[in-house]
Motif scaffolding. Sequence first.
Motif, mmCIF file in Angstrom:
data_model
loop_
_atom_site.group_PDB
_atom_site.id
_atom_site.type_symbol
_atom_site.label_atom_id
_atom_site.label_comp_id
_atom_site.label_asym_id
_atom_site.label_seq_id
_atom_site.Cartn_x
_atom_site.Cartn_y
_atom_site.Cartn_z
ATOM 1 N N GLN A 30 33.935 10.838 -1.945
ATOM 2 C CA GLN A 30 34.942 11.435 -2.894
ATOM 3 C C GLN A 30 35.677 11.140 -3.878
ATOM 4 N N THR A 31 35.732 11.432 -5.261
ATOM 5 C CA THR A 31 36.323 11.063 -5.884
ATOM 6 C C THR A 31 36.376 11.325 -7.363
ATOM 7 N N GLY A 32 37.781 12.436 -7.357
ATOM 8 C CA GLY A 32 37.707 12.719 -8.975
ATOM 9 C C GLY A 32 39.064 12.921 -9.909
ATOM 10 N N PHE A 43 58.173 4.047 -15.989
ATOM 11 C CA PHE A 43 57.346 5.639 -15.168
ATOM 12 C C PHE A 43 58.367 5.035 -13.917
ATOM 13 N N MET A 44 58.138 6.654 -13.222
ATOM 14 C CA MET A 44 58.282 6.102 -11.717
ATOM 15 C C MET A 44 57.207 6.306 -10.549
ATOM 16 N N SER A 45 57.146 4.814 -9.139
ATOM 17 C CA SER A 45 56.174 4.929 -9.009
ATOM 18 C C SER A 45 56.588 5.935 -7.837
ATOM 19 N N SER A 46 55.369 5.930 -7.013
ATOM 20 C CA SER A 46 55.230 6.618 -6.148
ATOM 21 C C SER A 46 55.687 5.966 -4.347
ATOM 22 N N MET A 66 50.669 5.118 -4.657
ATOM 23 C CA MET A 66 50.649 6.502 -3.844
ATOM 24 C C MET A 66 51.426 7.072 -2.440
ATOM 25 N N LYS A 67 51.588 8.169 -1.956
ATOM 26 C CA LYS A 67 52.943 7.785 -1.090
ATOM 27 C C LYS A 67 52.150 7.667 0.289
ATOM 28 N N ASN A 68 53.207 7.338 1.254
ATOM 29 C CA ASN A 68 52.533 6.730 2.260
ATOM 30 C C ASN A 68 51.512 7.439 3.146
ATOM 31 N N GLN A 69 51.699 8.281 2.727
ATOM 32 C CA GLN A 69 50.356 8.805 3.871
ATOM 33 C C GLN A 69 49.087 9.154 2.704
ATOM 34 N N THR A 70 49.171 9.090 2.654
ATOM 35 C CA THR A 70 47.533 8.297 1.128
ATOM 36 C C THR A 70 47.580 6.675 1.608
ATOM 37 N N ALA A 146 41.922 11.897 1.278
ATOM 38 C CA ALA A 146 42.796 10.034 1.381
ATOM 39 C C ALA A 146 44.373 10.786 1.212
ATOM 40 N N GLY A 147 43.834 11.386 -0.078
ATOM 41 C CA GLY A 147 45.155 11.961 -1.421
ATOM 42 C C GLY A 147 44.844 11.053 -2.742
#
Length: 161
Positions: A30-32, A43-46, A66-70, A146-147
């Motif tokens: 699911q997403t939001g 802008f700064m990336s993840s 996205m972050k590495n964990q995502t 997932a993040g």
Amino acid sequence: MSAAPQMNAQHINAITNAAVIIVKEHLGMQTGFSKPYVSGSQFMSSDISVVMGVNGTLEGQIICTMKNQTALSIVGSMMGGMKVETLDEMGWSAIQEFGNWVAGRAASELAKAEAAIDISPPVINEGRSTFRVEKTFLTIPLTSEAGEVLLHVSITPRVNE
């Protein structure tokens, strides 16, 4: 001198819908969304970015960061729920494919809004970076189990010179 073309809400919504569909249908999550904001021309990336160019009746870029964990969670979901602890060659390919899925679905959704586009093959950027571009980006935070994936979007009608 004429004003620079502006982004169209219908086009932004088509890309947003594409990302939601991909996360729901391909990852089973699911997403939001959090409130979109204007990132401007810098802008700064993840940790990880998937950069895709848009050409056709619209032009610009879609950048998913996205972050590495995502990224690890997304790759694990793409591989049937495996626990992924590092991104190897297959993992990087999967993140690139995730970008392809989002961009391909965005092209389909934009076609419904009468915008015909081609998407360049995704380029992966590893590590936090500052993106500096000529046009303004709108950032749409997409949340899932997932993040968070930040969709940085800058697409405007092609200007014929």
